[in-house]
Enzyme design. Structure first.
Site, mmCIF file in Angstrom:
data_model
loop_
_atom_site.group_PDB
_atom_site.id
_atom_site.type_symbol
_atom_site.label_atom_id
_atom_site.label_comp_id
_atom_site.label_asym_id
_atom_site.label_seq_id
_atom_site.Cartn_x
_atom_site.Cartn_y
_atom_site.Cartn_z
ATOM 1 N N CYS A 124 21.009 -13.566 7.457
ATOM 2 C CA CYS A 124 22.048 -12.880 6.266
ATOM 3 C C CYS A 124 21.182 -12.709 5.027
ATOM 4 O O CYS A 124 21.214 -11.686 4.286
ATOM 5 C CB CYS A 124 23.258 -13.727 6.163
ATOM 6 S SG CYS A 124 24.422 -13.637 7.289
ATOM 7 N N HIS B 184 27.833 -12.649 11.455
ATOM 8 C CA HIS B 184 28.169 -13.408 10.118
ATOM 9 C C HIS B 184 28.787 -12.658 9.140
ATOM 10 O O HIS B 184 28.738 -11.388 9.089
ATOM 11 C CB HIS B 184 26.921 -14.103 9.705
ATOM 12 C CG HIS B 184 26.412 -15.150 10.481
ATOM 13 N ND1 HIS B 184 25.167 -16.123 10.068
ATOM 14 C CD2 HIS B 184 26.513 -15.480 11.953
ATOM 15 C CE1 HIS B 184 25.037 -16.576 10.845
ATOM 16 N NE2 HIS B 184 25.658 -16.537 12.121
ATOM 17 N N GLU C 82 28.471 -12.434 5.893
ATOM 18 C CA GLU C 82 27.714 -11.764 4.948
ATOM 19 C C GLU C 82 27.016 -10.168 5.397
ATOM 20 O O GLU C 82 27.263 -9.102 4.859
ATOM 21 C CB GLU C 82 26.351 -12.578 4.453
ATOM 22 C CG GLU C 82 26.945 -13.813 3.822
ATOM 23 C CD GLU C 82 27.083 -14.794 4.862
ATOM 24 O OE1 GLU C 82 27.397 -14.699 6.199
ATOM 25 O OE2 GLU C 82 26.414 -15.993 4.611
ATOM 26 N N CYS D 152 22.800 -18.073 5.706
ATOM 27 C CA CYS D 152 21.535 -18.305 6.528
ATOM 28 C C CYS D 152 20.486 -17.435 6.520
ATOM 29 O O CYS D 152 20.477 -16.314 5.559
ATOM 30 C CB CYS D 152 22.009 -18.254 7.981
ATOM 31 S SG CYS D 152 22.146 -16.763 8.805
HETATM 32 O O1 LIG Z 1 25.816 -17.733 6.471
HETATM 33 C C1 LIG Z 1 26.441 -18.099 7.660
HETATM 34 N N1 LIG Z 1 27.478 -16.976 8.015
HETATM 35 C C2 LIG Z 1 28.446 -17.145 8.578
HETATM 36 O O2 LIG Z 1 29.241 -16.233 8.937
HETATM 37 N N2 LIG Z 1 28.359 -18.220 9.755
HETATM 38 C C3 LIG Z 1 29.335 -18.531 10.654
HETATM 39 C C4 LIG Z 1 28.709 -18.278 12.146
HETATM 40 C C5 LIG Z 1 29.622 -19.172 13.129
HETATM 41 O O3 LIG Z 1 30.856 -18.221 13.226
HETATM 42 C C6 LIG Z 1 29.907 -20.209 11.864
HETATM 43 C C7 LIG Z 1 29.190 -21.391 12.083
HETATM 44 O O4 LIG Z 1 29.694 -22.166 13.122
HETATM 45 P P1 LIG Z 1 29.380 -23.640 13.249
HETATM 46 O O5 LIG Z 1 29.610 -24.379 11.958
HETATM 47 O O6 LIG Z 1 30.218 -24.199 14.200
HETATM 48 O O7 LIG Z 1 27.861 -23.865 13.746
HETATM 49 O O8 LIG Z 1 29.783 -19.715 10.759
HETATM 50 C C8 LIG Z 1 27.436 -19.305 9.349
HETATM 51 C C9 LIG Z 1 26.535 -19.180 8.353
HETATM 52 C C10 LIG Z 1 25.576 -19.987 7.999
HETATM 53 O O9 LIG Z 1 24.908 -20.650 9.132
HETATM 54 ZN ZN LIG Z 2 24.271 -15.598 8.410
#
Ligand SMILES: O=c1[nH]c(=O)n([C@H]2C[C@H](O)[C@@H](COP(=O)(O)O)O2)cc1CO
Ligand SMILES: [Zn+2]
Length: 167
Positions: free
Chosen positions: A109, A80, A82, A106
């Site tokens: 993170c 992710h 963060e 999330c």
């Molecule tokens: O806090 C976050 N940080 C973050 O980088 N992500 C990224 C992970 C995935 O590559 C994408 C979420 O994919 P999707 O919306 O298709 O479920 O966003 C997702 C979140 C929250 O779920």
């Molecule tokens: Zn995350």
């Protein structure tokens, strides 16, 4: 007479959020690009990150799929934004820093944010606020005393011009 400063400037919050949004543009995720920017108390950028696969895990070999067996989806592999921002500048002390994120962090993170000493999360979107993992995230961040701020930007759009003769 002395010339006045331009009113065309953006403030710190918009600047750092724009850096986070620009970092998100580096993500290869076809569905959701997320960016993060960590800033210290002196308004200096310490790190940035976006969602992507770990080093050595090629975008051409690993799946960006959302559906199917867990092992065949991106969720098994993607790091992710963060967490990448925290890990992209190893050895740095993030105590009392703020993190600007395009999407509310999330629960995983949130753990990394809390443990790294970051004291404020400034976010643009919290479109998944009702999901259990987001509620868990909020619960942890609040319990840890991390300030949560939804940015209300003054500009809806900022245009970057990268062509020399247009500047
Ligand atoms: O806090 C976050 N940080 C973050 O980088 N992500 C990224 C992970 C995935 O590559 C994408 C979420 O994919 P999707 O919306 O298709 O479920 O966003 C997702 C979140 C929250 O779920
Ligand atoms: Zn995350």
């Amino acid at each position: 007479m002395q010339e006045k400063k331009t009113q065309e400037h953006i403030d710190w919050d918009e600047y750092f959020m724009a850096v986070a949004v620009l970092a998100a543009k580096r993500s290869k995720d076809p569905s959701t690009q997320v960016g993060a920017c960590i800033v210290n108390q002196q308004n200096k950028i310490l790190s940035t990150g976006y969602n992507g696969f770990p080093i050595g895990c090629s975008d051409d070999d690993f799946p960006w799929t959302k559906e199917g067996d867990f092992i065949d989806t991106k969720y098994a592999y993607v790091c992710h934004a963060e967490l990448n921002a925290i890990l992209n500048n190893p050895g740095t002390i993030f105590q009392n820093c703020r993190i600007y994120v395009s999407l509310f962090p999330c629960n995983e993170c949130a753990k990394a944010i809390i443990q790294s000493g970051i004291k404020e999360v400034i976010y643009l979107s919290d479109k998944h606020a009702q999901e259990p993992y987001m509620q868990a995230s909020r619960r942890m961040l609040r319990a840890a005393g991390v300030k949560l701020t939804k940015l209300q930007p003054q500009h809806q759009r900022l245009t970057l011009v990268l062509q020399e003769d247009l500047i």
